[in-house]
Design a protein around this motif. Structure first.
Motif, PDB file in Angstrom:
ATOM      1  N   THR A  29      22.684 -16.759 -12.830  1.00 14.84           N
ATOM      2  CA  THR A  29      22.455 -18.040 -13.498  1.00 14.84           C
ATOM      3  C   THR A  29      21.803 -17.897 -14.865  1.00 14.84           C
ATOM      4  O   THR A  29      21.837 -18.858 -15.666  1.00 14.84           O
ATOM      5  CB  THR A  29      21.573 -18.940 -12.628  1.00 14.84           C
ATOM      6  N   ARG A  30      21.234 -16.748 -15.189  1.00 13.57           N
ATOM      7  CA  ARG A  30      20.540 -16.607 -16.456  1.00 13.57           C
ATOM      8  C   ARG A  30      20.968 -15.315 -17.152  1.00 13.57           C
ATOM      9  O   ARG A  30      21.093 -14.283 -16.504  1.00 13.57           O
ATOM     10  CB  ARG A  30      19.027 -16.582 -16.255  1.00 13.57           C
ATOM     11  N   PRO A  31      21.116 -15.358 -18.442  1.00 13.75           N
ATOM     12  CA  PRO A  31      21.370 -14.109 -19.199  1.00 13.75           C
ATOM     13  C   PRO A  31      20.050 -13.371 -19.414  1.00 13.75           C
ATOM     14  O   PRO A  31      19.072 -13.957 -19.880  1.00 13.75           O
ATOM     15  CB  PRO A  31      21.968 -14.612 -20.522  1.00 13.75           C
ATOM     16  N   THR A  53      15.467  -5.811 -17.986  1.00 15.33           N
ATOM     17  CA  THR A  53      15.142  -6.709 -16.857  1.00 15.33           C
ATOM     18  C   THR A  53      16.246  -6.684 -15.842  1.00 15.33           C
ATOM     19  O   THR A  53      16.003  -6.666 -14.614  1.00 15.33           O
ATOM     20  CB  THR A  53      14.924  -8.135 -17.362  1.00 15.33           C
ATOM     21  N   THR A  54      17.489  -6.681 -16.331  1.00 19.70           N
ATOM     22  CA  THR A  54      18.624  -6.643 -15.387  1.00 19.70           C
ATOM     23  C   THR A  54      18.563  -5.371 -14.581  1.00 19.70           C
ATOM     24  O   THR A  54      18.792  -5.382 -13.335  1.00 19.70           O
ATOM     25  CB  THR A  54      19.942  -6.744 -16.157  1.00 19.70           C
TER      26      THR A  54
END
Length: 963
Positions: free
Chosen positions: A755-757, A762-763
């Protein structure tokens, strides 16, 4: 010479004459003193005897009192004390010395009367017979009292005669002494010495005689004083007598009148003294002359009219006096006559010819007659009241018509004092309850006008007699109704009884044969009556014994079957024998009649046989059942327990029998553990001894035909179910927690990535977390699958082969030691040991143990891994840590599935690791054991069975870190 000769001769004849005269004086003096002594002794004897007649008068007075009480119809309780006093006074009279001086006939009659009084009882004095007996006793008492008075007169005459004789003797002695003294002085003057001596002697003798005379005179005065006291006492006694007492002279005039007689004739006693009896009391004119002219006792009944106009019935008993005239006792019989008349009237009602009729009409007539008897006795108005709720109804009234005010008084009196009875309205109203069996059925009420005299206690006593007779009639009428009803019920019971009822006489001949007997024996009543019981219903094999028993009863011998309940054989009219239950009783008749009660028990015998068979089956099930049973009786106490219950709980039957449910519960709690039993219901308990078991309890009521017979408590061993339920609960709890944490992370981070880029770092970090949590899920699911597969296949997928142990252990150390924790691990693994194992499963088991050692040592500390054993022998692999340790309860449950010693959630795990280890070791033929001390650490040992060596001799190495 003549003078001297004469003086000499005088001296010669004077001395013998003096001596002779002196001797005569001595003899006469002795005779006089003897005579006087005898007379005075007689006076003393007479004065010592009882001359008062007091005991005789007391006996007469008490006999008269008892006679009056008997005549008034006193109860035995009222007669008990007066009769006891009369018996006591009779005994005193019998022991009186004066009795011996009575004439033989009077003395014998008195003693017989005293004996009769001593033997009589209060109950024997009731009725006319008791009154006649008391009249006889009274007659004897009066005659003996008269004889005692005559004996008293004779005693007094004897005392006077003896005293006069003593006086004359003493006077003659004095004269004789004076003459002899003078003669002796004249004769002895010529011989001074001898005369003086003789005179002095005579003087001394005279002094002694004078002393005797003085003593005699003193005794006489004392006797006269005692006689005066006795006369005073006799006078006081006559003054206090309840009966009238009079004395007359020869002319028929009053010389003494006691107060009781003065009150009887209603005249002052002083006015009567000196007046002729016939003139003072005209009604007494006929008897004084007849009594005075006779020589014995005179008795007559006289109707005496007083000055106030009242008529009194008087019994006169008179005896003649020795000087002339009579002594008479007058007893007032008015109350006695009135009481006799009342009792006679009541007796006429009781003895009426229709007393045999016990019905409502007879009761009505009896109550009416009793009310009339009461009205004849009391006057006024009489009624019989019965209760109707809170009010009282006058069912009978005599006379039939009276004013309303009188009716109100009658009803109020009945309601006010119905339970007890008594006198009300200042004595103008009198009531008495009519009771039957202690309950008041009605009230008799009588009322007098204010102008009439009040009711007396005697009236109350008489009304109580009327009430008792009325109660008796009511009770008899009720008893007759009950008897007729009882006879009707008895006939109905005999006719409708399901049991055969047969009666017979002493000869065994049948006198009654009820319908049930007709049906059971297939014989009509008409055909059975008159036949011998032994020939009709007794089988041939029992007839001899039956006849012998009947013959024994006829001879008066004992009958062993009377009152017993026996099971015998009987025979029907078709010759078929069948079992019966027999009970024989002797009826209280003359001649005796025997009643037999028989019941056909053919069906009962069959049912009993079926019941015994069923009981044996149930008893077998009860004893061999693996489940426990406890039975309670109707009183709620244990009657029986089966062997399975004793095995499950370790309790003995002897200590359980008689306990109630609360006591059993307390006993079971002492052997139970308070542990959660989730999913097993509220009536499950876990016993710890003799073995740890979980028991499921169920209670049911045992119903019988007439109500509950008790309860049975059923205990089933559900230990496996409890374990499964507990493991399931723990698994669900643990699995939910262990799965929720990684799944939450995976779900949340995945949703975040979608839902968020996010930036690349962080990914990458989120993907690493998802990867680790997915690994935890894989491990958890792998352990579950491994455990399930091991249990399902039971070692079928294990590949066992003999191989060295050291490489296997070192491989586990490299794979399961956390990064950076290598310095904490210390190894002691000898070379040359080999075991027959599945390498992968062994490493999985040892890896779980080693992982736990580090996981449950959060504060650090060394971990020891050592292997011990000999080639070809048992091998033990032991891992020891210095972590948090376990309690005894935790240690005992450590190998249970899904059990975790730490429930805080701070240490990750599923609770399946040690269970999986134990299953793997059991598949290898070994086992895993655990030792632990709280706060000091835990030691887990994996033990393998012996295996052949594959190398040289074992050596030991100790390393810090990886080899």
């Amino acid at each position: 010479m003549p003078g001297p000769l004469n003086r000499s001769a005088g001296r010669h004849w004077a001395t013998p004459l003096s001596l002779l005269m002196l001797g005569a004086v001595v003899v006469l003096t002795g005779l006089s003193f003897t005579f006087t002594f005898v007379r005075l002794n007689r006076v003393a004897d007479l004065s010592g005897a009882s001359i008062t007649g007091w005991s005789f008068s007391e006996f007469v007075r008490q006999a008269a009192e008892v006679q009056v009480l008997v005549g008034r119809g006193a109860t035995p309780g009222q007669l008990e004390v007066p009769l006891a006093i009369l018996q006591s006074k009779g005994q005193v009279v019998a022991d009186e010395h004066l009795v011996d001086q009575l004439p033989a006939e009077s003395r014998a009659a008195l003693l017989r009367a005293v004996q009769e009084v001593q033997a009589v009882t209060p109950s024997q004095l009731a009725g006319p017979a008791g009154l006649a007996r008391m009249e006889t006793v009274m007659d004897v008492a009066l005659r003996t009292y008269t004889a005692a008075l005559q004996a008293l007169d004779r005693q007094r005459s004897g005392i006077a005669t003896n005293l006069r004789s003593a006086e004359r003797a003493l006077a003659g002695l004095g004269l004789l002494l004076a003459g002899v003294s003078a003669t002796t002085v004249w004769l002895l003057l010529r011989n001074a010495a001898r005369a003086l001596a003789a005179e002095m002697e005579r003087t001394r003798e005279a002094e002694a005689a004078r002393g005797e005379l003085e003593r005699g005179a003193s005794a006489l005065r004392a006797a006269q004083a005692a006689a005066q006291r006795d006369r005073d006492f006799a006078l006081q006694l006559t003054e206090t007598m309840g009966e009238g007492l009079i004395m007359t002279d020869a002319a028929g005039a009053f010389t003494y009148v006691n107060p009781a007689f003065a009150a009887l004739v209603d005249r002052p006693a002083a006015d009567l003294l000196g007046e002729a009896v016939g003139e003072a009391v005209p009604d007494l004119r006929p008897w004084p002359a007849g009594a005075a002219s006779g020589t014995g006792r005179f008795t007559a009944e006289v109707s005496l009219r007083r000055a106030d106009g009242q008529d009194r019935q008087v019994l006169v008993t008179a005896v003649p006096r020795a000087p002339g005239g009579v002594i008479a006792v007058l007893t007032d019989l008015t109350d006695l006559k009135r009481t006799q008349a009342r009792l006679r009237a009541l007796y006429d009602v009781a003895a009426s010819p229709d007393t045999g009729e016990l019905n409502a009409a007879h009761l009505e007539r009896t109550l009416a007659r009793l009310l009339q008897v009461g009205r004849d006795a009391f006057g006024g108005v009489g009624a019989y009241a019965v209760s109707e709720g809170t009010a009282w109804r006058l069912s009978h009234l005599t006379p039939p018509s009276v004013p309303d005010a009188v009716l109100s008084d009658l009803r109020r009196g009945a309601a006010q004092d119905a339970p007890h009875g008594g006198r009300l309205l200042e004595g103008r109203l009198i009531t008495v309850p009519v009771t039957v069996g202690g309950a008041t059925r009605g009230v008799l009420v009588f009322r007098r006008d204010p102008t009439e005299p009040a009711f007396t206690p005697a009236d109350e006593d008489y009304l109580k007699l009327i009430g008792q007779w009325a109660g008796t009639q009511v009770e008899r009428q009720q008893a007759d109704a009950l008897l007729r009803g009882s006879e009707a019920r008895l006939k109905a019971i005999i006719a409708s009884s399901l049991d055969a009822i047969i009666t017979s006489d002493e000869q065994g001949v049948i006198t009654e044969f009820n319908p049930a007997a007709e049906q059971i024996f297939a014989v009509t009543r008409a055909g059975a009556l008159g036949q011998r019981m032994g020939e009709l219903i007794v089988p041939p094999t029992l007839r001899d014994a039956h006849e012998r028993g009947m013959a024994r009863v006829q001879r008066g011998g004992p009958d062993r079957i009377l009152g017993q309940r026996l099971e015998l054989l009987a025979r029907r009219s078709d010759g078929q024998d069948f079992p019966v239950e027999l009970s024989v009783v002797r009826l209280p008749t003359d001649p005796p009649v025997f009643a037999g009660f028989l019941r056909d028990i053919t069906e009962r015998r069959a049912a009993e046989a079926q019941l015994r068979e069923r009981t044996v089956q149930l008893d077998s099930v009860f004893k061999v059942s693996p489940d426990g049973f406890v039975t309670f009786g109707p009183d709620g106490r244990i009657t029986e327990v089966n062997p399975a219950f004793q095995t499950l709980t370790g309790l003995d039957s002897a200590e359980l029998t008689g306990l109630d449910e609360a006591e059993l519960e307390a006993l079971l709690l002492t052997r139970s553990e308070a542990v959660p039993l989730t999913g097993l219901g509220g009536d499950a308990l876990q016993v710890a001894w003799p073995a740890r078991r979980v028991l499921k309890r169920t209670t049911r009521v045992m119903e019988g035909g007439t109500g509950p017979l008790g309860r049975v408590m059923y205990f089933r061993d559900i230990t496996p179910e409890a374990e499964v339920s507990l493991m399931k609960s723990e698994f669900l709890s643990t699995a939910a927690h262990e799965l929720r944490t990684p799944m939450t992370s995976i779900y949340g981070f995945t949703e975040l990535l979608l839902t968020r880029p996010l930036d690349e770092e962080t990914t990458r970090d989120l993907l690493d977390t998802i990867y680790r949590q997915a690994g935890r899920l894989i491990v958890l699911l792998g352990e579950l699958l491994d455990l399930a597969r091991i249990e399902a296949r039971d070692r079928q997928d294990f590949e066992f082969r003999e191989q060295p142990l050291t490489p296997l252990v070192l491989g586990v150390v490299r794979a399961f030691t956390p990064p950076g924790e290598t310095p904490r691990l210390h190894l002691n693994v000898p070379d040359g040991l080999s075991v027959r194992v599945d390498a992968a499963k062994f490493q999985q088991a040892l890896g779980n143990v080693l992982s736990n050692a580090f996981k449950y040592s959060p504060q650090g500390g060394d971990v020891q891994l050592s292997v011990t054993g000999v080639p070809g022998g048992a091998v033990h692999v032991c891992v020891t840590d210095q972590g948090i340790g376990m309690t005894e309860d935790q240690r005992r449950r450590a190998f249970e599935r899904f059990y975790r010693a730490d429930t805080s959630g701070r240490i990750p795990g599923t609770g399946l690791g040690l269970s999986l280890v134990q299953e793997i070791m059991r598949c290898h033929g070994g086992e895993a054991t655990l030792r632990s001390v709280p706060g000091q650490g835990t030691s887990i040992t994996l033990s393998f069975p012996p295996a052949a060596p594959v190398g040289g001799a074992p050596t030991s190495t100790a390393q810090a870190g990886l080899p």
